[in-house]
Scaffold this active site. Structure first.
Site, PDB file in Angstrom:
ATOM      1  CG  HIS A 168       3.750  -1.994   5.919  1.00 49.34           C
ATOM      2  ND1 HIS A 168       2.936  -1.568   4.894  1.00 49.34           N
ATOM      3  CD2 HIS A 168       3.127  -3.063   6.489  1.00 49.34           C
ATOM      4  CE1 HIS A 168       1.853  -2.344   4.853  1.00 49.34           C
ATOM      5  NE2 HIS A 168       1.948  -3.256   5.802  1.00 49.34           N
TER       6      HIS A 168
ATOM      7  N   GLY B  39      -5.135  -5.957   1.877  1.00 47.79           N
ATOM      8  CA  GLY B  39      -5.507  -7.195   2.539  1.00 47.79           C
ATOM      9  C   GLY B  39      -6.162  -8.136   1.550  1.00 47.79           C
TER      10      GLY B  39
ATOM     11  CG  ASP C 222      -4.201 -13.387  -2.244  1.00 52.81           C
ATOM     12  OD1 ASP C 222      -3.019 -13.449  -2.685  1.00 52.81           O
ATOM     13  OD2 ASP C 222      -4.772 -12.308  -2.026  1.00 52.81           O
TER      14      ASP C 222
ATOM     15  CG  HIS D 175       2.352  -8.332   4.001  1.00 51.72           C
ATOM     16  ND1 HIS D 175       3.291  -7.360   3.745  1.00 51.72           N
ATOM     17  CD2 HIS D 175       1.354  -7.715   4.669  1.00 51.72           C
ATOM     18  CE1 HIS D 175       2.879  -6.210   4.229  1.00 51.72           C
ATOM     19  NE2 HIS D 175       1.707  -6.396   4.802  1.00 51.72           N
TER      20      HIS D 175
ATOM     21  NE  ARG E  48      25.424  -3.904 -11.433  1.00 54.05           N
ATOM     22  CZ  ARG E  48      24.952  -4.125 -12.660  1.00 54.05           C
ATOM     23  NH1 ARG E  48      23.695  -3.798 -12.939  1.00 54.05           N
ATOM     24  NH2 ARG E  48      25.707  -4.666 -13.595  1.00 54.05           N
TER      25      ARG E  48
ATOM     26  CG  ASP F  59      -2.936  -8.745   5.010  1.00 59.02           C
ATOM     27  OD1 ASP F  59      -3.432  -8.174   6.003  1.00 59.02           O
ATOM     28  OD2 ASP F  59      -2.254  -8.148   4.159  1.00 59.02           O
TER      29      ASP F  59
ATOM     30  CD  GLU G 276       0.193  -5.092   8.677  1.00 62.52           C
ATOM     31  OE1 GLU G 276       0.774  -5.267   7.587  1.00 62.52           O
ATOM     32  OE2 GLU G 276      -1.015  -5.300   8.823  1.00 62.52           O
TER      33      GLU G 276
ATOM     34  CB  ALA H  86      -3.868  -1.239   2.210  1.00 57.43           C
TER      35      ALA H  86
ATOM     36  CG  ASN I 148       2.595  -8.467  -1.128  1.00 58.49           C
ATOM     37  OD1 ASN I 148       2.350  -9.609  -0.782  1.00 58.49           O
ATOM     38  ND2 ASN I 148       2.477  -8.079  -2.382  1.00 58.49           N
TER      39      ASN I 148
END
Length: 370
Positions: free
Chosen positions: A185, A296, A237, A206, A217, A261, A122, A133, A209
């Protein structure tokens, strides 16, 4: 080593009220198709498959020593029978050390532990403007660098931000190598997300997130996922994503699957833990950086199953999202489902969906410390 279990067996063809026989693999399933609401017997489901695991039991995958074994044992005690050890964005020396420590457990399963299928890298090939994070060590990717890391320990899945310079070509090259590439990310646009999918990217990290949001738009990376993806991971979660957003994603993405995660704080009391080079704090059921950013989770896959059922999914549908679809995503037809000759990765649950027993490749896991 052989065994037999009786109850409501969720097979690839549906529920069977009867029994399942197994050694390392399933040898037979007996019984008749039957809706489990018609009886009070135990549920027998495929073992959970988690493709995004940073830690557990106070240990983090970026550590050396026995960290990976502790993590794989703890998750097995919560029903995860196979997983991907997931790294953090970090300097190359840290990544080399982490993968070196993971090499042996990727090759040989530790007794009493989940099968570590390989590595989910990742980062560090993510957008520095959407770290979430992750520590601030993001960088432009190099194919040679990825090949170097892959030679240390098997990278089965890699997260990249497709909008970064040269990353569209990287997506194409890694896909041709047989690596599963997913997008995350990222500050990428809808169009950049679609282009990455067209060039071989298979899913999203994820969902919702740490990615550009959906606007009517400017659909962003979330829009690309909802409009085009066949697969995506999501963290159920109920802190990272609202139940309504989970349901919307399920309607849009046919094979939406769940990940934890999870961090070193999983299975541990409230307090301070490490996530790669980041200090994180567990409190009120979540894990956060000092500034409050979610970092996480403490989720386990048995709780993920219960959460899905609590928001309205059937047990059979929830099972696919914590087992089958993730296995499909990695191209593993003998995991994440129960049929003759599949691995005997099995979870047994009571009528309240609490774990009663777990088997990894036929080995019964000790749940005493779970």
């Amino acid at each position: 080593m052989s065994g037999s279990l009786q109850g409501n067996v969720l097979t690839s063809a549906g529920w069977v009220n009867g029994s399942i026989d197994f050694a390392e693999r399933v040898t037979a399933i007996h019984g008749e198709k039957n809706d489990p609401v018609d009886n009070s017997q135990l549920y027998i489901l495929p073992g959970f498959v988690d493709l995004h695991v940073h830690g557990a039991g106070g240990k983090d995958t970026m550590e050396a020593g026995d960290a990976a074994e502790v993590i794989a044992r703890m998750h097995a005690q919560h029903g995860t029978t196979s997983l991907l050890a997931t790294t953090m964005t970090a300097p190359m020396a840290d990544l080399e050390a982490a993968l070196s420590a993971l090499k042996s457990i990727c090759e040989t399963r530790t007794k009493g532990a989940a099968r570590v299928l390989g590595v989910h890298l990742e980062g560090p090939y993510i957008n520095p403007g959407k770290l979430g994070a992750q520590p601030d060590f993001a960088r432009i990717a190099s194919l040679e660098q990825v090949k170097h890391l892959h030679a240390i320990a098997p990278i089965r899945l890699i997260t990249v931000a497709p909008e970064m310079e040269g990353h569209l070509q990287l997506v194409r090259d890694l896909t041709e190598m047989g690596m599963v590439v997913q997008l995350g990310h990222t500050l990428g646009t809808y169009e950049e997300g679609v282009a990455a999918l067209d060039n071989g990217a298979k899913g999203f990290t994820h969902l919702y997130n740490a990615m550009s949001r959906l606007d009517h738009r400017a659909p962003g990376m979330v829009g690309a996922a909802l409009a085009h993806a066949q697969f995506s991971e999501i963290i159920p979660d109920l802190l990272h994503v609202h139940p309504g957003a989970i349901k919307a994603a399920m309607r849009a993405i046919p094979h939406l699957y769940c990940v934890t995660d999870s961090t070193a704080a999983s299975g541990m009391p409230d307090g301070q833990y490490m996530l790669g080079r980041q200090v994180v704090h567990k409190c009120l059921g979540g894990v956060r950086l000092a500034d409050g950013t979610l970092a996480g989770s403490t989720l386990t896959m048995d709780q993920a199953l219960r959460n899905l059922v609590s928001i309205g999914l059937t047990i059979a549908d929830a099972s696919k999202r914590v087992s089958t679809y993730a296995a499909d995503y990695l191209g593993l037809p003998d995991r994440g489902r129960l049929h003759v000759d599949s691995y005997a990765d099995i979870v047994v649950l009571d009528r309240k969906l609490n774990l009663v027993a777990v088997y990894v490749e036929g080995e019964k896991i000790d749940l005493a410390n779970a």
